[in-house]
Motif scaffolding. Structure first.
Motif, PDB file in Angstrom:
ATOM      1  N   SER A 130       0.844  -1.212   0.000  1.00  0.00           N
ATOM      2  CA  SER A 130       0.000   0.000   0.000  1.00  0.00           C
ATOM      3  C   SER A 130       0.871   1.251   0.000  1.00  0.00           C
ATOM      4  CB  SER A 130      -0.903   0.044   1.235  1.00  0.00           C
ATOM      5  OG  SER A 130      -1.835  -1.001   1.195  1.00  0.00           O
ATOM      6  N   LEU A 131       1.948   1.227   0.799  1.00  0.00           N
ATOM      7  CA  LEU A 131       2.825   2.402   0.879  1.00  0.00           C
ATOM      8  C   LEU A 131       3.663   2.556  -0.389  1.00  0.00           C
ATOM      9  CD1 LEU A 131       3.832   2.279   4.645  1.00  0.00           C
ATOM     10  CD2 LEU A 131       2.254   3.857   3.536  1.00  0.00           C
ATOM     11  N   ASP A 132       4.107   1.432  -0.972  1.00  0.00           N
ATOM     12  CA  ASP A 132       4.850   1.500  -2.235  1.00  0.00           C
ATOM     13  C   ASP A 132       4.001   2.201  -3.302  1.00  0.00           C
ATOM     14  OD1 ASP A 132       6.868   0.071  -1.051  1.00  0.00           O
ATOM     15  OD2 ASP A 132       6.351  -1.854  -1.972  1.00  0.00           O
ATOM     16  N   ARG A 133       2.695   1.914  -3.268  1.00  0.00           N
ATOM     17  CA  ARG A 133       1.793   2.438  -4.289  1.00  0.00           C
ATOM     18  C   ARG A 133       1.711   3.961  -4.247  1.00  0.00           C
ATOM     19  NH1 ARG A 133      -2.504  -0.362  -2.892  1.00  0.00           N
ATOM     20  NH2 ARG A 133      -2.309  -2.175  -4.233  1.00  0.00           N
ATOM     21  N   VAL A 134       1.871   4.551  -3.046  1.00  0.00           N
ATOM     22  CA  VAL A 134       1.654   6.012  -2.922  1.00  0.00           C
ATOM     23  C   VAL A 134       2.925   6.796  -2.571  1.00  0.00           C
ATOM     24  CG1 VAL A 134      -0.768   5.744  -2.232  1.00  0.00           C
ATOM     25  CG2 VAL A 134       1.007   5.812  -0.464  1.00  0.00           C
ATOM     26  N   ALA A 135       4.008   6.099  -2.231  1.00  0.00           N
ATOM     27  CA  ALA A 135       5.185   6.768  -1.648  1.00  0.00           C
ATOM     28  C   ALA A 135       5.675   7.959  -2.489  1.00  0.00           C
ATOM     29  CB  ALA A 135       6.312   5.768  -1.443  1.00  0.00           C
ATOM     30  N   ASP A 136       5.637   7.827  -3.821  1.00  0.00           N
ATOM     31  CA  ASP A 136       6.177   8.889  -4.681  1.00  0.00           C
ATOM     32  C   ASP A 136       5.195  10.031  -4.895  1.00  0.00           C
ATOM     33  OD1 ASP A 136       8.413   7.353  -4.883  1.00  0.00           O
ATOM     34  OD2 ASP A 136       7.869   6.443  -6.815  1.00  0.00           O
ATOM     35  N   ARG A 137       3.942   9.821  -4.516  1.00  0.00           N
ATOM     36  CA  ARG A 137       2.923  10.844  -4.792  1.00  0.00           C
ATOM     37  C   ARG A 137       3.029  12.024  -3.834  1.00  0.00           C
ATOM     38  NH1 ARG A 137      -2.296   7.254  -5.379  1.00  0.00           N
ATOM     39  NH2 ARG A 137      -2.851   8.343  -3.457  1.00  0.00           N
ATOM     40  N   GLY A 138       3.476  11.763  -2.616  1.00  0.00           N
ATOM     41  CA  GLY A 138       3.587  12.850  -1.635  1.00  0.00           C
ATOM     42  C   GLY A 138       2.290  13.173  -0.919  1.00  0.00           C
ATOM     43  N   HIS A 139       1.200  12.492  -1.279  1.00  0.00           N
ATOM     44  CA  HIS A 139      -0.060  12.698  -0.545  1.00  0.00           C
ATOM     45  C   HIS A 139      -0.951  11.479  -0.731  1.00  0.00           C
ATOM     46  CE1 HIS A 139      -2.471  13.315  -4.185  1.00  0.00           C
ATOM     47  NE2 HIS A 139      -1.370  13.877  -4.667  1.00  0.00           N
ATOM     48  N   MET A 140      -1.854  11.249   0.210  1.00  0.00           N
ATOM     49  CA  MET A 140      -2.849  10.176   0.084  1.00  0.00           C
ATOM     50  C   MET A 140      -3.983  10.434   1.064  1.00  0.00           C
ATOM     51  SD  MET A 140      -1.450   6.836   2.183  1.00  0.00           S
ATOM     52  CE  MET A 140      -0.183   6.967   3.445  1.00  0.00           C
ATOM     53  N   ASP A 141      -5.059   9.673   0.865  1.00  0.00           N
ATOM     54  CA  ASP A 141      -6.119   9.627   1.858  1.00  0.00           C
ATOM     55  C   ASP A 141      -5.813   8.429   2.749  1.00  0.00           C
ATOM     56  OD1 ASP A 141      -8.363   9.351   3.388  1.00  0.00           O
ATOM     57  OD2 ASP A 141      -9.733   8.935   1.730  1.00  0.00           O
ATOM     58  N   LEU A 142      -5.519   8.704   4.021  1.00  0.00           N
ATOM     59  CA  LEU A 142      -5.114   7.613   4.925  1.00  0.00           C
ATOM     60  C   LEU A 142      -6.199   6.550   5.093  1.00  0.00           C
ATOM     61  CD1 LEU A 142      -3.211   9.644   7.672  1.00  0.00           C
ATOM     62  CD2 LEU A 142      -2.233   7.844   6.229  1.00  0.00           C
ATOM     63  N   ILE A 143      -7.457   6.911   4.840  1.00  0.00           N
ATOM     64  CA  ILE A 143      -8.525   5.908   4.951  1.00  0.00           C
ATOM     65  C   ILE A 143      -8.549   5.040   3.691  1.00  0.00           C
ATOM     66  CG2 ILE A 143     -10.997   5.496   5.322  1.00  0.00           C
ATOM     67  CD1 ILE A 143      -9.499   6.745   7.759  1.00  0.00           C
ATOM     68  N   GLU A 144      -8.860   5.659   2.554  1.00  0.00           N
ATOM     69  CA  GLU A 144      -9.068   4.861   1.331  1.00  0.00           C
ATOM     70  C   GLU A 144      -7.779   4.192   0.846  1.00  0.00           C
ATOM     71  OE1 GLU A 144     -10.436   5.501  -3.287  1.00  0.00           O
ATOM     72  OE2 GLU A 144     -10.906   7.071  -1.839  1.00  0.00           O
ATOM     73  N   ASP A 145      -6.664   4.931   0.832  1.00  0.00           N
ATOM     74  CA  ASP A 145      -5.424   4.410   0.247  1.00  0.00           C
ATOM     75  C   ASP A 145      -4.639   3.522   1.202  1.00  0.00           C
ATOM     76  OD1 ASP A 145      -5.842   5.863  -2.127  1.00  0.00           O
ATOM     77  OD2 ASP A 145      -4.990   7.665  -1.218  1.00  0.00           O
ATOM     78  N   PHE A 146      -4.961   3.599   2.487  1.00  0.00           N
ATOM     79  CA  PHE A 146      -4.103   2.905   3.453  1.00  0.00           C
ATOM     80  C   PHE A 146      -4.897   2.030   4.427  1.00  0.00           C
ATOM     81  CE2 PHE A 146      -1.483   2.912   7.403  1.00  0.00           C
ATOM     82  CZ  PHE A 146      -0.425   2.149   6.913  1.00  0.00           C
ATOM     83  N   ALA A 147      -5.684   2.659   5.301  1.00  0.00           N
ATOM     84  CA  ALA A 147      -6.356   1.894   6.366  1.00  0.00           C
ATOM     85  C   ALA A 147      -7.341   0.872   5.801  1.00  0.00           C
ATOM     86  CB  ALA A 147      -7.085   2.851   7.310  1.00  0.00           C
ATOM     87  N   PHE A 148      -8.009   1.212   4.691  1.00  0.00           N
ATOM     88  CA  PHE A 148      -9.077   0.371   4.153  1.00  0.00           C
ATOM     89  C   PHE A 148      -8.551  -0.888   3.466  1.00  0.00           C
ATOM     90  CE2 PHE A 148     -12.460  -0.276   0.803  1.00  0.00           C
ATOM     91  CZ  PHE A 148     -13.478  -0.618   1.670  1.00  0.00           C
ATOM     92  N   ARG A 149      -7.438  -0.746   2.714  1.00  0.00           N
ATOM     93  CA  ARG A 149      -6.978  -1.866   1.877  1.00  0.00           C
ATOM     94  C   ARG A 149      -6.520  -3.065   2.705  1.00  0.00           C
ATOM     95  NH1 ARG A 149      -6.845  -0.378  -3.552  1.00  0.00           N
ATOM     96  NH2 ARG A 149      -6.078  -2.418  -4.159  1.00  0.00           N
ATOM     97  N   LEU A 150      -5.882  -2.807   3.821  1.00  0.00           N
ATOM     98  CA  LEU A 150      -5.292  -3.918   4.592  1.00  0.00           C
ATOM     99  C   LEU A 150      -6.350  -4.891   5.119  1.00  0.00           C
ATOM    100  CD1 LEU A 150      -3.081  -5.450   6.186  1.00  0.00           C
ATOM    101  CD2 LEU A 150      -3.280  -3.685   7.949  1.00  0.00           C
TER     102      LEU A 150
END
Length: 410
Positions: A130-150
């Protein structure tokens, strides 16, 4: 006149779907604990806000679920003609023994401490992905992009949901929480719940067919086999409980991770402490559970007349709502500033996973998922900051307390 005064006072004390209550229920809880600890709501339920009464009700055999009778009392004699209520009546969460014992016995082996510990590498892998997917973007939604997927990925693993079906579940909106709120559903809400339920049932019937044809080492296969045995599980029970496990298996964990990250970033001293000493993460998770529980309330029904609970008589058949979020901040149990986040707090034993025979099956799994997610995020994105930690957007449900989104940048 008196009646109106009483109603106005009631709304002030416990109005769980009011926007300001959803934003911050804790001042209301404090008022309830100090002025009316066994409060009676306008729709006739008792509300236990102190730790002593709430924890007693969860464990005492004189209280049960009695779901069908309770629903009929609330919605009228035709209530069980509604597909959604009929479906919920088969959830083990809403059952009393002996049905509860039989249903829980079929799934409990999937959640043993040993099995859950063995999932650590898989959980770590998903968090890193999940973090690899967004690391280069510099921003994310911690719910949809991170907390939800796991947790969605893990519960899909456990239920044997094929990889190619999962994207739908990641896109899925999280609308189910309203069903659990202690405020009756409107006709429109019942219709919407029936429609959503019918769609989900269609999918899970296909999954059962798939697992009958090609069994796997997963919970769905085990339950399909129990259903074929005939004596252990009906098709309605199979469907309802797989859907319950799917929902329960991710909803509350998403909220635990989101609420925990919000609490940390609103308390920079605690955030700095955890970054400096990552070994505190295990105790920190218990404190997040206590401080802002992802499940705020659970209910029971008196199975007999109760003479005295917090100074009130509870007649047989009356519901008692246990405010877990309030009990978790009761100064009688947490004398040292219970409204403060303190990741080093000793003897944290939150009621967030319920208690008694309905104690959450996935408690240990949720703890480990949150632990790995938060620890990895802080390690890999140490300069992450919330875009707006002061006014985050909460979901409009009360029992399941969680954020709609939590944008962050680094």
């Amino acid at each position: 006149m008196n009646e109106h005064v009483q109603t106005a006072k009631t709304e002030l004390l416990f109005n769980p779907l009011a926007p300001e209550f959803i934003r911050d229920p804790y001042p209301s809880y404090e008022r309830l604990r100090t002025t009316d600890p066994m409060h009676i709501t306008p729709f006739g339920a008792f509300v236990a806000s102190r730790h002593a009464e709430a924890s007693l009700v969860l464990r005492d055999k004189r209280f049960g679920k009695d779901f069908v009778d309770r629903t009929v009392r609330r919605y009228g004699p035709q209530a069980m003609d509604e597909p959604i209520f009929r479906h919920m009546s088969h959830w083990m969460l809403q059952q009393d023994p002996p049905d509860h014992t039989r249903l829980r016995g079929l799934v409990v082996k999937a959640f043993t401490a040993r099995r859950v510990e063995d999932m650590r590498p898989r959980i770590q892998h998903i968090v890193d992905q999940s973090l690899d997917r967004v690391a280069d973007r510099g921003h994310m939604d911690l719910i949809e992009d991170f907390a939800f997927r796991l947790p969605v990925t893990i519960i899909c693993d456990m239920l044997g949901i094929p990889e190619e079906h999962r994207e739908t579940f990641f896109q899925n909106s999280r609308e189910g929480g309203r069903l659990l709120d202690p405020v009756p559903l409107s006709r429109a809400e019942i219709d919407q719940a029936n429609a959503g339920n019918a769609m989900a049932q269609m999918y899970f019937q296909q999954l059962f067919e798939l697992r009958r044809r090609s069994p796997g080492d997963d919970l769905t296969t085990k339950l399909v086999q129990a259903e074929e045995d005939g004596s252990k599980l009906s098709n309605e029970e199979l469907t309802a409980n797989i859907m319950l496990l799917f929902g329960a298996g991710h909803e509350t964990t998403v909220n635990l991770i989101g609420n925990g990250l919000l609490a940390l970033h609103r308390n920079p001293d605690q955030l700095a402490l955890l970054k400096a000493n990552p070994a505190l993460i295990t105790n920190a998770i218990e404190e997040f559970l206590r401080y802002d529980s992802s499940v705020q309330l659970t209910g029971r029904v008196a199975l007999e007349d109760i003479d005295d609970l917090g100074g009130k008589k509870i007649p047989k058949g009356e519901p008692v709502l246990c405010l877990l979020g309030s009990a978790n901040r009761d100064p009688a149990v947490y004398p040292d500033r219970p409204d403060r986040l303190d990741i080093t707090r000793p003897n944290v034993r939150p009621l967030s996973f319920g208690g008694g025979i309905h104690f959450c099956l996935g408690a240990q799994l949720a703890r480990i998922e949150a632990e790995i997610a938060i620890e990895t995020l802080l390690r890999r994105l140490p300069d992450l900051r919330l875009d707006d930690g002061q006014n985050p957007e909460w979901r409009p449900t009360f029992v399941l307390r969680g954020l709609k989104r939590l944008p962050a940048s680094w």
